[in-house]
Design a protein around this motif. Structure first.
Motif, mmCIF file in Angstrom:
data_model
loop_
_atom_site.group_PDB
_atom_site.id
_atom_site.type_symbol
_atom_site.label_atom_id
_atom_site.label_comp_id
_atom_site.label_asym_id
_atom_site.label_seq_id
_atom_site.Cartn_x
_atom_site.Cartn_y
_atom_site.Cartn_z
ATOM 1 N N ARG B 300 0.812 -1.224 0.000
ATOM 2 C CA ARG B 300 0.000 0.000 0.000
ATOM 3 C C ARG B 300 0.841 1.268 0.000
ATOM 4 O O ARG B 300 0.391 2.305 0.489
ATOM 5 N N ARG B 310 -6.469 6.862 -1.008
ATOM 6 C CA ARG B 310 -7.812 7.381 -1.289
ATOM 7 C C ARG B 310 -8.042 8.803 -0.797
ATOM 8 O O ARG B 310 -7.750 9.117 0.349
ATOM 9 N N HIS B 311 -8.623 9.612 -1.655
ATOM 10 C CA HIS B 311 -9.115 10.908 -1.200
ATOM 11 C C HIS B 311 -10.235 10.692 -0.190
ATOM 12 O O HIS B 311 -10.246 11.292 0.867
ATOM 13 N N ARG B 312 -11.192 9.820 -0.566
ATOM 14 C CA ARG B 312 -12.304 9.538 0.341
ATOM 15 C C ARG B 312 -11.747 8.941 1.628
ATOM 16 O O ARG B 312 -11.053 7.929 1.613
ATOM 17 N N ASP B 318 -7.135 -0.699 -0.725
ATOM 18 C CA ASP B 318 -6.930 -2.140 -0.753
ATOM 19 C C ASP B 318 -5.481 -2.421 -1.147
ATOM 20 O O ASP B 318 -4.790 -1.545 -1.667
ATOM 21 N N GLU B 321 -3.870 -1.098 -4.504
ATOM 22 C CA GLU B 321 -4.689 0.019 -5.014
ATOM 23 C C GLU B 321 -3.839 1.277 -4.882
ATOM 24 O O GLU B 321 -3.823 1.916 -3.838
ATOM 25 N N ASP B 325 -2.591 9.109 -10.213
ATOM 26 C CA ASP B 325 -3.231 10.414 -10.400
ATOM 27 C C ASP B 325 -4.077 10.807 -9.206
ATOM 28 O O ASP B 325 -4.116 11.959 -8.820
ATOM 29 N N ARG B 326 -4.758 9.842 -8.634
ATOM 30 C CA ARG B 326 -5.606 10.147 -7.493
ATOM 31 C C ARG B 326 -4.941 9.741 -6.178
ATOM 32 O O ARG B 326 -5.626 9.584 -5.159
ATOM 33 N N TYR B 328 -3.631 10.070 -2.819
ATOM 34 C CA TYR B 328 -3.823 11.112 -1.820
ATOM 35 C C TYR B 328 -2.454 11.431 -1.211
ATOM 36 O O TYR B 328 -1.952 12.515 -1.325
ATOM 37 N N GLU B 379 -2.178 16.861 -0.803
ATOM 38 C CA GLU B 379 -2.069 15.609 -1.549
ATOM 39 C C GLU B 379 -0.790 15.661 -2.379
ATOM 40 O O GLU B 379 -0.379 16.707 -2.842
ATOM 41 N N GLN B 383 1.028 11.742 -10.498
ATOM 42 C CA GLN B 383 0.662 12.123 -11.861
ATOM 43 C C GLN B 383 -0.341 13.261 -11.788
ATOM 44 O O GLN B 383 -1.306 13.202 -11.022
ATOM 45 N N SER B 393 -9.212 20.959 -9.403
ATOM 46 C CA SER B 393 -9.544 20.085 -8.286
ATOM 47 C C SER B 393 -8.571 20.229 -7.143
ATOM 48 O O SER B 393 -8.710 19.563 -6.132
ATOM 49 N N ASN B 395 -5.766 19.137 -6.915
ATOM 50 C CA ASN B 395 -5.129 17.843 -6.710
ATOM 51 C C ASN B 395 -3.615 18.024 -6.707
ATOM 52 O O ASN B 395 -2.976 18.006 -7.736
#
Lengths: 640, 640
Positions: B300, B310-312, B318, B321, B325-326, B328, B379, B383, B393, B395
């Motif tokens: 991880r 995860r942002h959320r 997982d 995962e 790009d996303r 966090y 964050e 990417q 966003s 990001n």
């Protein structure tokens, strides 16, 4: 060719609206067998009852009685977690809309009695001044129309209006429409031309108001819709916590060239924009939506038709940001996408819109509900890494109801109105867009036209259309040829007629006689789909499709000790079509040669492993398992 | 070998604690040149001043005066968006901790005066009963310790304790420690053995209380830490809105075999668990953390050392995962990971922990702050698809401050205490873990040991260690050989001594004489890194590394008309090391042969395109651009 007044249709452009196709009166459309008959029947017989049960036990329906002064406290399924959402009323309205369409099709005393109970509760809850929102009335009295950004009051009225219109058009029952009209009067006083400026954080009221204008002919309703739509993009909502694009307040609807922000909000908004554009004959406004739609399809859509890549903010992502595992792809966003594509199809007649309706219905939408009709998913990822992942994070898990229960009744109203999406009529004839066994009757000045469709679609690509009755003059029967069909043949009365090499529409114009039969045969050869190379998240993978169906492998079909992440596919893999009655009767699966990258080694003499793919919509019906649509191609000997 | 009392170190195990390495007194450590000297200097000269400025203008520091009754309203940077976070006090405490370490190193009247202003405000805000939390005192009076799940009151006290300890150890100034002790008494009354059961939704108090025990010797502080740690995993927090794993209440800390939930929460908790385990000599408890740490590193963690996919929910995802790009990969999670690895290094001596500290510091942590020291990212994705993506966003966008400003002062305290992480001492000698030009003095019973380190690390792999002074008996000098170094050579006093073929530690035991010189040469050949094939999100891509640095290509280096997503790398690509003084003086880049998959075609005679990679930490310093660490390998002629 068709008569508009009180026609059974959720979308019913006025006589003066622009648009090249008109919805049929769904009272004349019957799906009598095959794939869709089963989905519609299960929705009617099980899902709608299940919905009423949960609307009752969750407190959502009883809250109307609390608002009416019957005593008791305001309840919500999420209250244990501190979540009392302000828009629960809309779940009842969406369920009622679904029941309206169903009762219009045929009577059902159980549903009718449940609906009557709900309507009485709604009537009782409405204040004399027309205001109606149980959350504000009970939990936040004095806050009427105070929190337009997050309160969802207009959103709820919008769903009330749509339910009222369904009962009006399908049943001639105006009890809900009367409630809706009083609520709209309350809204008009607050935010109409004589009131203050304000728009809702969650679009929905816009399409409802246009439809209300189409029902009442009252121009104020169209003007109020225009006021809500033109009000966007001027900072009335502001940046909020999530940025102005979250609720499409970053740009006026004419100026935004891409979809942005919360997916359902964007798509509901654009439904209303198309409705307004066709009523106003505003090609510029329509063009803006068409541009956004194309951007969505080209850069921000999953293979399933799902949209909204991000869990955070439930938002469209950047172009090509399409993670399969963390796909949000909310069921409601798929439904909204179908609603929007339908409006664009009516406005333009372009087959691409019907293609997307098909892809989205068979995959993104149906994936949101279990085969038994009583479990729903909110997120619809294209990959679940592990069984545990579902349990831990609820990522794509189907449950009987939701704290935020927008999706279940939205599925119900779409399935109960699905017959409305199958065909349209134009000045020159009838267009079949979606294929299901059944009958269509289209009334017309020169007498009715009746067609019978017979097909085992989507399992089989053969569609037989028989003319049962028709006017004594030439007219055109047009059939959609989906973009996925590599070829298509059309036979007229048993003789080979034509072969199409590309997608679009095949049309035959003639003076049809009773008994004339047109057979369209589409190619449902399994397809190996390669992603756009800009979609980083599935690079090196392929997906498998057949007809309109996207397929997925599930760990339930793997031998013990082999996990989904251990599976690769050789570059030359060609799938074999197999019966998967073990998943559900009639389902066809795809078997794929597989390479097991790790896990249990093959025993001597053991046959080579097979990855068994099932239709995406039928996945997760066998004990919420690991799954993937995009499967890595394995080329190197080390399994990379 | 070292004296513990009032030693300058944030982590200072008691004399009876288990553990194989002990922190040095950082008062004897000086970084005098090279890479880290610049980062430390910018932190001291610019970042800390910038921090005080923003703590003042945001209202965070003035809120203490409001709580003291000076009048005025409670302010927060997010109030325009309706966000008033309850844990802003901790930002002041973290900043003060940083200033404490800095003033201990050398005086600075400006910083001292700013800190004095803050300390006076804090003292004034504390109630006579010891309670201190400006949010509760001003915004939610009467709610003391009522919302343990979300209120962060214990979290804030924890940071206050750590600041107090820094000022005590570095300066002998006990004003903050006295405030902290009174606050802990208030906490003890409420949640100690004589009070009720309760734990904080955000761990932090645990490690602070262990450290307070180490400072005061008061066993009650250790017992309270144990009470907080043992209280987890028994439902005291419950599932909340985000599930029990979000705040690690799903399993007792001894039973959880994987990291889970909110990344910073998990890592802060495990810092406290290691601290407690070493004080109690509880190998079982320590083993549970080691197992979780290994799970994190194996399944991880990003190449940058970043964690939290995860942002959320700001959560670990997982296994595998790891979307680039996303990602966090919160800056605070990287910082927390360094803090945890340091504790595990002290407890076990394993080089892998020092390796991760290095990877995380050079990439995940430094990526969180701009080169000028005054802009911060929350964050830290690997990417950024488009320039617009950053603006839209947020990001990974660096900004001068944050509504939730946990990261900036956390960076400040880590950089101001970075000298503490460079080396340890054991019974048999000194271990160098991180390489920076400077001097170490380690006091000992047999006289002080003094070393000088000279290196151009990380640009160059040569590290020269010269003995300036040492005890007249044999002792061991151990040097870490990072796992990334394919080979390493050690020379003693100019003669070839040994070649290591694997990572770990190279150690030389002898009676060292003044002037003895050991030269360690690591291999900083550029490396092409292939991801684990289970990381779906970067399949078919490779990354480039050199020494401890991860590299990234940026669109700022691409010709006009070519986007980051257009770039591929041939399978045999080998990077060339180049000077990138244009990004920052001294920076070395990697130039890569590139394949432009689309975009502007090459003109006749134009040289083949080059993708220019810069160190990840130095990216996004040229007008927030598109960027990527993992670059697709292009094999097929069609650019796929």
């Amino acid at each position: 060719m068709i008569e508009l007044r009180n026609s059974v249709s959720a979308v019913l452009p006025s006589a003066s609206a622009t648009g090249v196709a008109r919805p049929l009166d769904a009272a004349g459309v019957r799906v009598t067998g095959g794939f869709w008959e089963e989905r519609i029947r299960i929705n009617r017989e099980r899902t709608l009852r299940h919905g009423f049960d949960w609307l009752t036990r969750s407190g959502t329906l009883p809250n109307f009685r609390v608002a009416a002064g019957a005593g008791g406290r305001y309840r919500a399924l999420g209250e244990d977690q501190g979540i009392v959402l302000p828009f629960l009323d809309s779940d009842v309205y969406k369920w009622l809309e679904a029941v309206g369409w169903e009762l219009g099709r045929s009577t059902d005393p159980g549903l009718a009695s449940a609906a009557a109970e709900a309507i009485v509760a709604i009537e009782a809850a409405q204040r004399p001044d027309g205001y109606l929102n149980t959350f504000v009335q009970v939990v936040a009295p004095g806050q009427e129309y105070r929190d337009l950004s997050w309160g969802h009051e207009l959103y709820c009225i919008g769903h009330l209006v749509q339910a009222g219109i369904a009962w009006h058009r399908a049943l001639g029952d105006d009890r809900l429409l009367d409630v809706a009209l009083r609520a709209v009067e309350s809204l008009e006083r607050e935010l109409g031309p004589a009131g203050r400026e304000g728009i809702d954080g969650h679009p929905e009221i816009e399409m409802a108001l246009v439809e209300l204008f189409r029902t009442t002919g009252d121009r104020r309703h169209l003007d109020l819709a225009a006021r809500m739509i033109d009000g966007r993009g001027h900072g009335l909502l502001g940046a909020g916590r999530l940025g102005a694009a979250y609720w499409q307040d970053h740009l006026p609807v004419r100026d935004a060239s891409t979809v942005a922000g919360h997916a359902v909000r964007q798509l509901y908004l654009d439904c209303g924009v198309v409705d307004l554009a066709t009523e106003l004959g505003d090609a510029n406004l329509l063009g803006a939506v068409e541009q956004r739609w194309q951007d969505m399809v080209d850069t921000r859509m999953y293979l399933t038709g799902g949209v909204g890549s991000r869990h955070r903010d439930e938002a469209f992502g950047d172009p090509f940001e399409l993670p399969p595992d963390r796909a949000y792809a909310e069921t409601c966003a798929s439904i909204a996408s179908v609603m929007l594509a339908w409006r664009l199809l009516l406005a333009t007649g372009k087959a691409a819109y019907a293609d997307l309706i098909e892809r989205t219905m068979f995959n993104g939408v149906l994936g949101g509900i279990s085969l038994d009709g009583c479990n729903f998913s909110y997120e619809n990822p294209l990959q679940r890494r592990t069984r545990r992942a579902v349990a831990d994070s609820g990522n794509g898990a189907r449950t009987p109801w939701k704290v935020c229960a927008c999706c279940p009744p939205n599925l119900m109203r779409l399935l109960s109105s699905w017959e409305q999406y199958l065909a349209t009529a134009g000045a020159d004839g009838i267009q079949l867009h979606q294929y299901a066994t059944g009958e269509l009757v289209v009334p017309g000045a020169a007498g009715p036209t009746r067609l019978a469709v017979d097909t085992d679609y989507p399992w089989n690509g053969r569609i037989t259309v028989k003319i049962l009755e028709g006017p004594a003059r030439p007219w055109t029967l047009a059939l959609r040829v989906p973009a996925w069909s590599a070829s298509a043949t059309v036979e007229l009365n048993g003789g080979e007629k034509s072969t199409m090499s590309g997608p679009g529409v095949t049309a035959e114009t003639r003076q049809w006689a009773s008994g004339d039969t047109l057979v369209l045969t589409l190619s449902v050869e399994p397809r190996v789909t390669v992603p756009d190379d800009r979609v980083d998240a599935v690079r090196g993978c392929v997906a498998f499709e057949r007809g309109p169906l996207v397929y997925a492998i599930e760990s339930a079909d793997l031998p013990a000790g082999v996990e989904i992440e251990d599976i690769g596919i050789p570059p030359d893999a060609r799938p074999t079509v197999t019966s998967r009655d073990d998943v559900a009767p009639g389902v066809l699966g795809l078997d794929l040669p597989a390479i097991v990258k790790r896990g249990r080694p093959a025993a001597d003499g053991e046959p080579p492993p097979v990855a068994r793919a099932v239709p995406f919509y039928a996945s997760a019906n066998r004990d919420g398992d690991a799954m993937r649509v995009w499967i890595p191609q394995v080329t190197a000997p080390d399994g990379r």
